[in-house]
Write an enzyme that holds these catalytic residues in place. Structure first.
Site, PDB file in Angstrom:
ATOM      1  N   ALA A  53       0.835  -1.242  -0.126  1.00  0.00           N
ATOM      2  CA  ALA A  53       0.025  -0.138   0.024  1.00  0.00           C
ATOM      3  C   ALA A  53       0.845   1.275  -0.061  1.00  0.00           C
ATOM      4  CB  ALA A  53      -1.084   0.101   1.496  1.00  0.00           C
ATOM      5  N   CYS A  54       2.061   1.067  -0.018  1.00  0.00           N
ATOM      6  CA  CYS A  54       2.979   2.271  -0.066  1.00  0.00           C
ATOM      7  C   CYS A  54       3.081   2.959  -1.114  1.00  0.00           C
ATOM      8  CB  CYS A  54       4.429   1.687   0.192  1.00  0.00           C
ATOM      9  SG  CYS A  54       5.322   1.470  -1.109  1.00  0.00           S
ATOM     10  N   GLY A  55       3.604   4.441  -1.373  1.00  0.00           N
ATOM     11  CA  GLY A  55       3.919   5.061  -2.187  1.00  0.00           C
ATOM     12  C   GLY A  55       4.992   6.248  -1.825  1.00  0.00           C
ATOM     13  N   GLU A  73       1.242   9.116  -5.905  1.00  0.00           N
ATOM     14  CA  GLU A  73       2.215   8.038  -6.759  1.00  0.00           C
ATOM     15  C   GLU A  73       1.241   7.605  -8.095  1.00  0.00           C
ATOM     16  OE1 GLU A  73       4.870   4.216  -5.815  1.00  0.00           O
ATOM     17  OE2 GLU A  73       2.985   4.062  -4.694  1.00  0.00           O
TER      18      GLU A  73
END
Length: 276
Positions: free
Chosen positions: A113-115, A220
């Site tokens: 779930a990162c960015g 992102e």
């Protein structure tokens, strides 16, 4: 090869009744991405279309801009306890010298779930954009736009069985034809898989195309759309403030809350036709 789903027995509660049944889960496994044999990053993803994922990731990092910039992709030896290949390590070979990737601005170990985070990355994205979208003449009728979520949902085979995946779809902006759909536990991975497919098919820059994502539109995802030359990014949920700011600066049309026969257009609304 690993699979996109896994099975597990669960206790199902319905009111006061309970039963035991098998349930399908979206698979999540680490993928180590190497560049020229050197570790670059690790991302948590749903196995499948891994070469597209890596190719799209490299586009999003500003390292590859066209199909001829990617020389080769291959699985490396990554084994489990039984000695079988896990297919969780991919090595990419580029043609020509690459620049410092945008991932230098973040930790190399990432989640599904990162960015990219932080305002300092706005300038980095602007520097890496090779396919300016501001002058793209695409105009999309509202009726065509409204029909895209249903077309993407119909292509989400794994979501139907698990209910646990994000999706991204690439559409022809003139006909509304779905050209590529990909699913993943990470929304950014789903977009990378779509962009990577387009790169390997020789379609970059994606002039005249629409990218639709099943969740929210983050900074992102807006970055990835811009780096691929997509003039219109649509999401079924909300955009973030930084995503809107970036889209406005780059001249990208950003659409949110695309549901039924309604949507919010946050930037470059001139690309949405006044009439069907």
């Amino acid at each position: 090869m690993t699979r996109a789903t896994a099975r597990r027995r669960v206790v199902r509660l319905r009111g006061d009744a309970r039963s035991t049944r098998p349930d399908a889960l979206a698979a999540e496994e680490p993928l180590e991405i190497r560049l020229g044999g050197e570790p670059l990053t690790v991302t948590m993803r749903t196995p499948g279309a891994d070469f597209d994922l890596v190719a799209g990731f490299l586009v999003g990092e500003g390292l590859v801009h066209a199909a001829d910039g990617l020389a080769a992709l291959r699985y490396c030896a990554g084994t489990d306890e039984a000695g079988a290949n896990t297919y969780n390590v991919v090595d990419a070979t580029l043609r020509g010298a690459g620049t410092v990737p945008l991932s230098a601005h973040r930790n190399l170990l990432t989640t599904s779930a990162c960015g990219l985070c932080g305002r300092d990355t706005v300038d980095a994205v602007r520097t890496h954009v090779r396919h300016p979208v501001a002058d793209d003449p695409l105009t999309v009728p509202p009726a065509l736009l409204y029909g895209l979520p249903d077309r993407l949902r119909a292509a989400q085979r794994t979501f139907e069985s698990t209910g646990g995946l994000h999706a991204a779809g690439l559409f022809d902006g003139t006909t509304g034809e779905l050209l590529c759909a990909r699913e993943d536990v990470g929304r950014h991975n789903a977009v990378d898989k779509v962009v990577g497919w387009a790169l390997r098919a020789g379609l970059l820059p994606l002039t005249g195309h629409v990218l639709l994502v099943s969740g929210r539109a983050s900074f992102e995802l807006t970055q990835k759309a811009a780096l691929a030359g997509v003039p219109l990014l649509a999401a079924v949920s909300a955009p973030s403030s930084l995503a809107v700011e970036l889209a406005e600066e780059l001249g990208l049309t950003l659409v949110g809350f695309l549901r039924g026969e309604g949507a919010n257009v946050y930037t470059r609304a001139d690309r949405i036709a006044d009439r069907p």
